[in-house]
Write a protein that holds these residues in place. Structure first.
Motif, mmCIF file in Angstrom:
data_model
loop_
_atom_site.group_PDB
_atom_site.id
_atom_site.type_symbol
_atom_site.label_atom_id
_atom_site.label_comp_id
_atom_site.label_asym_id
_atom_site.label_seq_id
_atom_site.Cartn_x
_atom_site.Cartn_y
_atom_site.Cartn_z
ATOM 1 N N UNK A 31 0.890 -1.059 -0.051
ATOM 2 C CA UNK A 31 -0.007 -0.180 0.021
ATOM 3 C C UNK A 31 0.740 1.221 0.085
ATOM 4 N N UNK A 32 1.870 1.366 0.909
ATOM 5 C CA UNK A 32 2.704 2.258 0.859
ATOM 6 C C UNK A 32 3.603 2.854 -0.517
ATOM 7 N N UNK A 33 3.837 1.409 -1.245
ATOM 8 C CA UNK A 33 4.496 1.630 -2.500
ATOM 9 C C UNK A 33 3.584 2.333 -3.401
ATOM 10 N N UNK A 34 2.356 2.062 -3.536
ATOM 11 C CA UNK A 34 1.539 2.470 -4.342
ATOM 12 C C UNK A 34 1.166 3.981 -4.092
ATOM 13 N N UNK A 35 1.356 4.251 -3.149
ATOM 14 C CA UNK A 35 0.895 5.676 -2.605
ATOM 15 C C UNK A 35 2.039 6.602 -3.064
ATOM 16 N N UNK A 36 3.402 5.759 -2.646
ATOM 17 C CA UNK A 36 4.519 6.705 -2.969
ATOM 18 C C UNK A 36 4.641 6.784 -4.871
ATOM 19 N N UNK A 37 4.129 5.882 -5.317
ATOM 20 C CA UNK A 37 4.194 5.915 -7.171
ATOM 21 C C UNK A 37 3.337 7.028 -7.575
ATOM 22 N N UNK A 38 2.006 7.046 -6.848
ATOM 23 C CA UNK A 38 0.990 8.051 -7.110
ATOM 24 C C UNK A 38 1.403 9.439 -6.768
ATOM 25 N N UNK A 39 2.070 9.449 -5.792
ATOM 26 C CA UNK A 39 2.543 10.900 -5.341
ATOM 27 C C UNK A 39 3.715 11.242 -6.106
ATOM 28 N N UNK A 40 4.549 10.311 -6.599
ATOM 29 C CA UNK A 40 5.488 10.920 -7.799
ATOM 30 C C UNK A 40 4.894 11.170 -9.054
ATOM 31 N N UNK A 41 3.840 10.422 -9.226
ATOM 32 C CA UNK A 41 3.021 11.034 -10.559
ATOM 33 C C UNK A 41 2.482 12.172 -10.688
ATOM 34 N N UNK A 42 2.106 12.529 -9.260
ATOM 35 C CA UNK A 42 0.950 13.796 -9.163
ATOM 36 C C UNK A 42 2.058 14.906 -9.338
ATOM 37 N N UNK A 97 -5.559 12.396 -7.169
ATOM 38 C CA UNK A 97 -5.746 12.557 -5.651
ATOM 39 C C UNK A 97 -6.754 11.786 -5.130
ATOM 40 N N UNK A 98 -7.809 11.462 -6.040
ATOM 41 C CA UNK A 98 -8.717 10.350 -5.711
ATOM 42 C C UNK A 98 -8.137 8.983 -5.458
ATOM 43 N N UNK A 99 -7.125 8.674 -6.323
ATOM 44 C CA UNK A 99 -6.220 7.451 -6.197
ATOM 45 C C UNK A 99 -5.635 7.404 -5.023
ATOM 46 N N UNK A 100 -5.083 8.460 -4.716
ATOM 47 C CA UNK A 100 -4.002 8.728 -3.332
ATOM 48 C C UNK A 100 -5.164 8.427 -2.219
#
Length: 390
Positions: free
Chosen positions: A189-200, A212-215
């Motif tokens: 879960x943390x890895x997924x959040x990190x990936x989405x944050x980098x994309x944002x 942001x919805x995905x995060x």
């Protein structure tokens, strides 16, 4: 009639390989003689008085002859009169020991570590150690108890007896299993959040709402994981607060699949995703649904050979049911099929395992009110989760 029933069942058991031992028990006179013999033996008395674990002495028919004080106290009994003469599963209240002749003769008993350990000890006349799980009836429902067991042969005046020592490890096994799953779930879960944050960080302004919805969804999954693992420590469904909401089915699939990227079991294997999910909306506790699908997929990948595929399928039946299926090419061996949803039961021997399929069943039926099933044969294994759309 009972004697004929014993013979019939024993013959059928031998033919079908259903029973692990002869169903006959010692007659009353022989049993009383063995009880008196064991109770008067100095070595037996010394061991019963000095052992801090549960200790039971049994005969060649696996019937208990005497026990130590710790065993009596663990069942809140005044003495051992209601224990002697019974078999281990009957003493502990195993849910499978209520068959016609008792412990050892249901199909589940072939994979019972307690029964097989006793049989191996008596047959090979050697000390056998094993970890075992027994499923019992409990005031709060069916409950699994874990034990570290040691079975030792003991010959007394020409009679083949045995002793079994049981040390309860239920709490430790729960913690080991939950630690393993929590750390892997949390890491994914943390890895997924990190990936989405980098994309944002590098995305265009108009793409930010979707990111942001995905995060937010992944943050909710982390929070849900914490609540879920707290619940699993206590095993009380009423303690878990449900929070259903509407979500696109495609988002559920994306969240479930994204959570697999960190798993070593996925390396060298592929996933065949379902078709036509983009426009379908469902109303459910989607955080739990995502976790169930991840457990189903991880279980399939773990038992899939490199270079092979796992198939995720979704079938919608009218306006009533939705069925999620996960297929992999390997069949489950028959010996394991009866225990596939038992807590702490696993085809792997290392510690911290045996939660995946148990959690699929518990969450899918106990939380979401669905139906979990599986089919296994030469064509492979399919786990399914059926949910009501309304």
């Amino acid at each position: 009639v009972l004697c004929n029933t014993h013979k019939l069942l024993h013959r059928r058991g031998s033919e079908m390989n259903h029973y692990i031992a002869a169903p006959e028990k010692s007659d009353k006179a022989q049993l009383n003689q063995q009880i008196a013999l064991a109770a008067s033996d100095h070595t037996v008395k010394t061991l019963l008085n000095s052992c801090s674990n549960l200790l039971l002495v049994f005969n060649e028919k696996r019937q208990v002859l005497c026990v130590n004080r710790e065993t009596i106290e663990s069942f809140n009994l005044p003495d051992d009169s209601s224990i002697v003469g019974r078999r281990i599963g009957e003493v502990f209240g195993c849910i499978h020991s209520t068959a016609l002749i008792g412990c050892g003769f249901a199909p589940w008993c072939r994979s019972c570590k307690i029964n097989t350990t006793i049989q191996n000890c008596l047959r090979d006349k050697t000390t056998v150690k094993e970890n075992a799980t027994i499923t019992i009836n409990h005031p709060k429902g069916i409950h699994s108890r874990c034990f570290s067991i040691k079975c030792m042969p003991y010959q007394l005046e020409g009679q083949e007896l045995g002793m079994i020592s049981l040390h309860e490890t239920t709490r430790l096994r729960n913690l080991e299993t939950l630690e393993r799953y929590f750390l892997s779930d949390f890491s994914r879960a943390v890895t997924a959040i990190d990936c989405k944050t980098r994309m944002a960080r590098s995305s265009r302004y108009e793409d930010l709402p979707a990111l942001l919805r995905s995060l937010e969804q992944r943050a909710l999954l982390v929070e849900s994981d914490i609540r879920l693992h707290r619940f699993l420590l206590g095993h009380e469904i009423d303690n878990h607060i449900r929070r259903p909401s509407e979500i696109l089915l495609s988002e559920v699939i994306e969240l479930a699949v994204d959570g697999l990227t960190e798993s070593p079991f996925v390396v060298g294997k592929s996933l065949e995703p379902p078709d036509k999910t983009a426009d379908t909306r469902i109303y459910t506790d989607w955080e739990i649904l995502v976790r169930i699908l991840q457990y189903m997929l991880l279980n399939a990948f773990e038992h899939t050979d490199p270079g092979c595929v796992v198939k995720l399928g979704i079938t919608i039946k009218g306006n009533d049911d939705i069925i999620f299926t996960v297929w992999n090419h390997r069949p489950i061996i028959e010996l394991m099929r009866n225990r596939i949803f038992q807590r702490h039961f696993s085809s792997q021997r290392e510690t911290g395992r045996g939660l995946g399929t148990y959690a699929i069943k518990l969450l899918g039926e106990g939380f979401l009110g669905g139906q979990v099933a599986f089919e296994s044969g030469e064509a492979g294994t399919t786990f399914s989760l059926t949910l009501k759309l309304k």
